[in-house]
Design an enzyme around this catalytic site. Sequence first.
Site, PDB file in Angstrom:
ATOM      1  N   SER A  67       0.792  -1.231   0.000  1.00 43.70           N
ATOM      2  CA  SER A  67       0.000   0.000   0.000  1.00 43.70           C
ATOM      3  C   SER A  67       0.827   1.285   0.000  1.00 43.70           C
ATOM      4  O   SER A  67       0.254   2.361  -0.195  1.00 43.70           O
ATOM      5  CB  SER A  67      -0.941   0.027   1.202  1.00 43.70           C
ATOM      6  OG  SER A  67      -2.057  -0.761   0.918  1.00 43.70           O
ATOM      7  N   LYS A  70       0.396   3.441  -2.968  1.00 44.10           N
ATOM      8  CA  LYS A  70      -0.756   4.342  -3.119  1.00 44.10           C
ATOM      9  C   LYS A  70      -0.349   5.815  -3.026  1.00 44.10           C
ATOM     10  O   LYS A  70      -0.998   6.688  -3.589  1.00 44.10           O
ATOM     11  CB  LYS A  70      -1.812   4.012  -2.058  1.00 44.10           C
ATOM     12  CG  LYS A  70      -2.401   2.610  -2.221  1.00 44.10           C
ATOM     13  CD  LYS A  70      -3.246   2.219  -1.014  1.00 44.10           C
ATOM     14  CE  LYS A  70      -3.776   0.795  -1.155  1.00 44.10           C
ATOM     15  NZ  LYS A  70      -4.481   0.344   0.069  1.00 44.10           N
ATOM     16  N   TYR A 194      -3.584  -2.660 -10.204  1.00 48.38           N
ATOM     17  CA  TYR A 194      -3.427  -2.432  -8.758  1.00 48.38           C
ATOM     18  C   TYR A 194      -2.550  -3.516  -8.121  1.00 48.38           C
ATOM     19  O   TYR A 194      -1.634  -3.210  -7.341  1.00 48.38           O
ATOM     20  CB  TYR A 194      -4.820  -2.386  -8.114  1.00 48.38           C
ATOM     21  CG  TYR A 194      -4.806  -2.343  -6.612  1.00 48.38           C
ATOM     22  CD1 TYR A 194      -4.501  -1.169  -5.932  1.00 48.38           C
ATOM     23  CD2 TYR A 194      -5.108  -3.479  -5.862  1.00 48.38           C
ATOM     24  CE1 TYR A 194      -4.486  -1.133  -4.541  1.00 48.38           C
ATOM     25  CE2 TYR A 194      -5.096  -3.453  -4.477  1.00 48.38           C
ATOM     26  CZ  TYR A 194      -4.778  -2.274  -3.832  1.00 48.38           C
ATOM     27  OH  TYR A 194      -4.754  -2.250  -2.457  1.00 48.38           O
ATOM     28  N   TYR A 242      -4.490   3.386   8.084  1.00 51.11           N
ATOM     29  CA  TYR A 242      -5.852   2.846   8.201  1.00 51.11           C
ATOM     30  C   TYR A 242      -6.459   3.203   9.557  1.00 51.11           C
ATOM     31  O   TYR A 242      -6.281   4.332  10.022  1.00 51.11           O
ATOM     32  CB  TYR A 242      -5.849   1.323   7.969  1.00 51.11           C
ATOM     33  CG  TYR A 242      -5.158   0.945   6.693  1.00 51.11           C
ATOM     34  CD1 TYR A 242      -5.648   1.400   5.469  1.00 51.11           C
ATOM     35  CD2 TYR A 242      -4.008   0.171   6.686  1.00 51.11           C
ATOM     36  CE1 TYR A 242      -5.016   1.066   4.289  1.00 51.11           C
ATOM     37  CE2 TYR A 242      -3.378  -0.164   5.502  1.00 51.11           C
ATOM     38  CZ  TYR A 242      -3.886   0.288   4.320  1.00 51.11           C
ATOM     39  OH  TYR A 242      -3.257  -0.036   3.163  1.00 51.11           O
ATOM     40  N   VAL A 260       1.113  -3.804   3.824  1.00 54.74           N
ATOM     41  CA  VAL A 260       1.038  -5.102   4.503  1.00 54.74           C
ATOM     42  C   VAL A 260       2.288  -5.957   4.297  1.00 54.74           C
ATOM     43  O   VAL A 260       2.419  -7.004   4.923  1.00 54.74           O
ATOM     44  CB  VAL A 260      -0.211  -5.938   4.134  1.00 54.74           C
ATOM     45  CG1 VAL A 260      -1.472  -5.323   4.686  1.00 54.74           C
ATOM     46  CG2 VAL A 260      -0.306  -6.181   2.652  1.00 54.74           C
TER      47      VAL A 260
HETATM   48  N1  GLU Z   1      -2.234  -5.340  -1.957  1.00 54.98           N
HETATM   49  C1  GLU Z   1      -2.794  -5.203  -0.646  1.00 54.98           C
HETATM   50  C2  GLU Z   1      -4.289  -5.329  -0.697  1.00 54.98           C
HETATM   51  O1  GLU Z   1      -4.877  -4.734  -1.528  1.00 54.98           O
HETATM   52  C3  GLU Z   1      -2.372  -3.881  -0.088  1.00 54.98           C
HETATM   53  C4  GLU Z   1      -2.902  -3.641   1.300  1.00 54.98           C
HETATM   54  C5  GLU Z   1      -1.897  -2.947   2.189  1.00 54.98           C
HETATM   55  O2  GLU Z   1      -0.703  -2.937   1.928  1.00 54.98           O
HETATM   56  O3  GLU Z   1      -2.325  -2.434   3.212  1.00 54.98           O
HETATM   57  O4  GLU Z   1      -4.892  -6.030   0.057  1.00 54.98           O
END
Ligand code: GLU
Length: 307
Positions: A67, A70, A194, A242, A260
């Site tokens: 993430s 992003k 993505y 988050y 993650v």
């Molecule tokens: N590729 C992961 C997902 O979409 C990214 C989530 C993350 O890194 O928090 O679940």
Amino acid sequence: MDMATDLQDFLIRLDRDIRARGDWGEVADYIPELARIAPGQFGIAVVTADGALATAGDATKGFSIQSISKVFTLACVLGRIGEQIWTRVGREPSGLRFDSIQLLETEDGRPRNPFINAGALVVTDELLTGRGPQDALAEILGFIRTAAGDDDIHIDRAVAQSEAGTGHRNIALAHYLKSCGNLRNAPELVLGTYFHQCAIEMSCVQLAMAGRAIAGLPDAPPVLSRARARRLNALMMLCGHYDGSGDFAFRVGLPGKSGVGGGILLIAPGRASIGIWSPGLNVFGNSHMGTHAAEALARATGWSVFG
Ligand code: GLU
């Protein structure tokens, strides 16, 4: 702490303390390729305003940025269409899990912010406007490589495949967004792009270098205006971890974005750009020891934006 040697010494001690604790958290297991990573690893790299680099632990080992990508895709979209993106995605914390679908129903398919998965899918959809996934991914990689001043940054296709095979929540989110009219491209196309952007592999050093423009460091490549960097920092502070964002702001006091894979891009505006990695996660899905390291670093340096 101003002297480069003090910072370097501090990082070495921090690395030693973290390994002695042996309290690593759990690796993400919903992406099979990530579930295989050994949790007992830690790395940190700090680039300061004078251009000095201090590192400790596994600072040059590549990991899946997940993430953290992003932040870079949002920077690309802001460069392409500017503030228009806010008609499709909000900028408020969600207070919910990174992959939650709850608010989409009550808020007509407009995700709360670009860092939860639903919001990130909309940002990626925007990057696909008028072109295919290869070109969109080339733009994302190009942005990161230029920002880091390093061309040796690549996508780990095995991680992307692994997530594509098990990413049922993201698949649900993309289709829900499509049903609300907030996805222009086919869900499969957006999801494929993505999963690949999330599978970009970087080291702590590369991440710290890539964050220099967001931190507004003097020698950063000009990939981002100061006004845009300021806004990315605001979003990272409020939404970067988050539903653990409040806890992270409370403990660390710096904008950051977690993934993650266990990475954290941490920004001390005007002072430093920091890459941290430890793959074991806490209850919020953020790096357990990475958060601890960020807190210890902010305390030792006095870099909290709250003084
Ligand atoms: N590729 C992961 C997902 O979409 C990214 C989530 C993350 O890194 O928090 O679940």
